[in-house]
Scaffold this active site. Structure first.
Site, PDB file in Angstrom:
ATOM      1  CG  ASP A  81      -1.790   1.131   1.404  1.00 18.44           C
ATOM      2  OD1 ASP A  81      -2.929   1.448   0.219  1.00 18.44           O
ATOM      3  OD2 ASP A  81      -3.085   1.287   2.169  1.00 18.44           O
ATOM      4  CE1 TYR A 125      -0.554   8.598   4.133  1.00 19.96           C
ATOM      5  CE2 TYR A 125       1.359   9.860   3.950  1.00 19.96           C
ATOM      6  CZ  TYR A 125       0.028   9.897   4.355  1.00 19.96           C
ATOM      7  OH  TYR A 125      -0.010  10.965   5.623  1.00 19.96           O
ATOM      8  CG  HIS A 148      -5.317  10.230   2.870  1.00 18.10           C
ATOM      9  ND1 HIS A 148      -6.076  10.325   3.528  1.00 18.10           N
ATOM     10  CD2 HIS A 148      -4.139   9.518   3.055  1.00 18.10           C
ATOM     11  CE1 HIS A 148      -5.698   9.421   4.248  1.00 18.10           C
ATOM     12  NE2 HIS A 148      -4.721   8.940   3.828  1.00 18.10           N
ATOM     13  NE  ARG A 185       4.051  15.688  10.073  1.00 18.73           N
ATOM     14  CZ  ARG A 185       3.764  14.436  10.613  1.00 18.73           C
ATOM     15  NH1 ARG A 185       3.940  14.237  11.268  1.00 18.73           N
ATOM     16  NH2 ARG A 185       3.174  13.997   8.674  1.00 18.73           N
ATOM     17  CD  GLU A 243      -5.887   4.608   4.138  1.00 16.65           C
ATOM     18  OE1 GLU A 243      -6.117   3.842   3.957  1.00 16.65           O
ATOM     19  OE2 GLU A 243      -5.977   5.524   5.193  1.00 16.65           O
ATOM     20  CD  GLU A 254      -5.483   2.527  -0.880  1.00 14.95           C
ATOM     21  OE1 GLU A 254      -4.427   1.960  -1.598  1.00 14.95           O
ATOM     22  OE2 GLU A 254      -5.024   2.844   0.858  1.00 14.95           O
ATOM     23  CG  ASP A 278      -5.388   0.587   3.573  1.00 19.72           C
ATOM     24  OD1 ASP A 278      -5.766  -0.464   4.126  1.00 19.72           O
ATOM     25  OD2 ASP A 278      -4.742   1.264   3.418  1.00 19.72           O
ATOM     26  NE  ARG A 321      -8.227   6.669   9.138  1.00 20.77           N
ATOM     27  CZ  ARG A 321      -7.347   6.229   7.603  1.00 20.77           C
ATOM     28  NH1 ARG A 321      -6.199   6.061   8.073  1.00 20.77           N
ATOM     29  NH2 ARG A 321      -7.864   6.262   7.178  1.00 20.77           N
ATOM     30  CD  GLN A 366      -3.005   3.786  10.651  1.00 18.78           C
ATOM     31  OE1 GLN A 366      -4.242   4.074   9.843  1.00 18.78           O
ATOM     32  NE2 GLN A 366      -2.726   4.251   9.597  1.00 18.78           N
ATOM     33  CE1 TYR A 420       1.455   7.082  14.456  1.00 16.00           C
ATOM     34  CE2 TYR A 420       2.937   6.658  12.674  1.00 16.00           C
ATOM     35  CZ  TYR A 420       2.011   7.584  14.117  1.00 16.00           C
ATOM     36  OH  TYR A 420       2.089   9.074  13.610  1.00 16.00           O
ATOM     37  CE  LYS A 441      -3.622   1.927   7.103  1.00 17.27           C
ATOM     38  NZ  LYS A 441      -4.797   2.712   6.540  1.00 17.27           N
ATOM     39  CB  THR A 468      -7.532  -4.983   2.016  1.00 15.23           C
ATOM     40  OG1 THR A 468      -6.698  -5.189   2.645  1.00 15.23           O
ATOM     41  CG2 THR A 468      -6.904  -4.371   0.218  1.00 15.23           C
ATOM     42  CB  THR A 483      -6.643   7.626   0.979  1.00 15.25           C
ATOM     43  OG1 THR A 483      -6.089   6.393   2.148  1.00 15.25           O
ATOM     44  CG2 THR A 483      -7.548   8.519   1.655  1.00 15.25           C
ATOM     45  CD  GLU A 503      -7.943  12.721   3.945  1.00 19.26           C
ATOM     46  OE1 GLU A 503      -8.057  11.100   3.457  1.00 19.26           O
ATOM     47  OE2 GLU A 503      -7.759  13.074   3.198  1.00 19.26           O
TER      48      GLU A 503
END
Ligand code: CA
Length: 445
Positions: free
Chosen positions: A139, A141, A146, A155, A211, A213, A245, A249, A252, A256, A265, A269, A372, A386
């Site tokens: 997978d 990114y 996203h 951040r 997600e 995808e 996917d 959260r 994760q 992670y 994850k 899927t 995503t 999101e």
């Protein structure tokens, strides 16, 4: 061979119609599409087929009926197995030979129409399977909006990490839990710890997400130790599907760091069953959007003129949500996101080349997820993370319902279509899955 080797031919002719009446004007599967898949007629074994309108063409039966000539036959032989891995391995020339011949025999006026019994099956009466035995699933990114939105939750001032515009970010996923559309998804349980909790706990995920995808099927692939050059990467892509996917959260978020996604994850899927070919998508190729001013120059192995000019797609993607309540009340699923493959920062060929750049071998039937695909606008966000700003702002669904994350009984459906003036619109079908309650947690005796 590059993209210029995917020419437009009479299979793309917008005036071509099929004697399979439901194909003409079909939202997904007009005669210009002809995606491949693995299906079972009621009570029978899996076999390779091609979607045409509301019907499925049985490739082995078509060959026996004499519909497919010798040039297409070797490909059909490899497509007759219980999975399409060998067919994917056979590469573009076999795929094109079958496509040309299937398009011809399904065209209006062809004599095959008089003898279709046993060769065509009503899709509604068939079961669809995973098209391939998936050896490995990776997978990526590659959806930059996203990546920005997810990064901004943690951040706000610096959402993209410094590597993002240099290197296609990805991780090795889990192939055993990939299911075909329609398979329910069990809410996972796992270890989780919210930032304001002192200690972790174990229980059903409270932040289950989807997600949006695109899936990429690997064709011939490469020998271990021999990277795929970007100029050849397109030859190793057998086709495309839709991919959800599913993501927990909370699991994760706790697990992670520092090694990346794991149990948040790997529980599920979902993919759509039909493999839309590069040939079918040829009219919908577009230039990769120019890199914005100030973006760093790419390293040479990720740059190819042809890929920049023709390596992106214009495919519209949508996510629909139906809650248990709306289903009970007879209300239609709601569209909660509308996006496009134009929003991918990396081309699918760049993903293939980067994946193999260390010598790692890709095998026929391997599956890549793009990551995503969110649009830059609020109506095009490809995950609830999101949409709900990390769970802070609920999505109002009307009728007194709202969602921060998925609840039991929710069904998520992803659809996609490719449109361009002067061509017939083709679709991907759909990938759908309903969330089941978590199963009982097994404790030590
Ligand atoms: Ca993903």
């Amino acid at each position: 061979m590059g993209y210029s080797s995917v020419p437009l031919d009479h299979t793309h002719d917008p005036h071509r119609r099929s004697w399979v009446a439901s194909a003409n004007g079909h939202a997904d599967f007009p005669i210009q599409n002809l995606p491949f898949g693995l299906f079972s007629p009621a009570g029978e074994s899996p076999r390779a087929g091609v979607a045409i309108g509301d019907e499925i063409l049985d490739l082995a039966a078509a060959r026996q009926a004499g519909w497919l000539t010798a040039d297409a036959a070797p490909g059909i032989a490899t497509a007759g197995q219980r999975a399409l891995n060998d067919f994917m391995a056979s590469g573009a020339s076999q795929r094109r030979a079958i496509r040309l011949r299937v398009s011809e025999v399904l065209s209006e006026g062809h004599p095959a129409s008089r003898d279709a019994a046993g060769v065509l099956h009503r899709a509604a009466d068939c079961i669809m399977h995973l098209p391939a035995a998936i050896g490995d699933y990776t997978d990526f990114y590659a959806g930059i909006h996203h990546a920005m939105n997810a990064g901004a939750l943690f951040r706000p001032d610096n959402p993209l990490l410094p590597n993002y515009k240099h290197i296609p970010i990805g991780y090795h996923g889990r192939s055993s839990s990939i299911s075909v559309s329609g398979t329910p998804v069990r809410r996972p349980s796992g270890q989780q710890k919210a930032p304001d909790e002192a200690m972790p706990s174990f229980g059903p995920s409270r932040r289950l997400d989807f997600e949006l995808e695109l899936g990429v099927w690997i064709g011939p692939g490469n020998t271990l130790g021999q990277p795929i050059a970007l100029a050849n990467a397109a030859d190793h892509i057998a086709g495309f599907c839709l991919l959800n996917d599913w993501s927990a959260r909370d699991i994760q978020g706790w697990e992670y760091q520092p090694l990346g996604p794991f149990l948040g994850k790997s529980f599920a899927t979902s993919i759509s069953p039909w493999m839309v070919t590069p040939e079918a998508l040829a009219p919908f190729r577009v230039a990769q959007p120019p890199r914005p001013d100030g973006d760093p120059a790419l390293l040479p192995y990720l740059v190819d003129q042809d890929d920049q000019q023709f390596g992106a797609f214009d495919v519209e993607l949508e996510v629909l949500l139906q809650t248990a309540q709306s289903r009970r009340e007879g209300r239609a699923p709601q569209r909660i996101a509308l996006s496009s493959t134009r929003h991918l920062y990396w081309t699918v060929a760049q993903l293939v080349t980067h994946h193999s750049s260390n010598g790692c071998n890709l095998r026929p039937g391997d599956l890549l997820g793009t990551g995503t695909i969110s649009a830059p606008t609020p109506d095009g966000l490809g995950s609830l993370l999101e949409i709900s700003h990390g769970g802070r702002v609920p999505l109002d669904l009307g009728a007194g319902e709202s969602r921060r994350f998925l609840e039991d009984g929710d069904e998520v459906c992803i659809r996609a279509r490719a449109c361009r003036t002067g061509y017939v619109t083709i679709g991907f079908g759909e990938v759908r899955g309903t969330v089941l309650p978590a199963s009982g947690i097994v404790h030590n005796p």
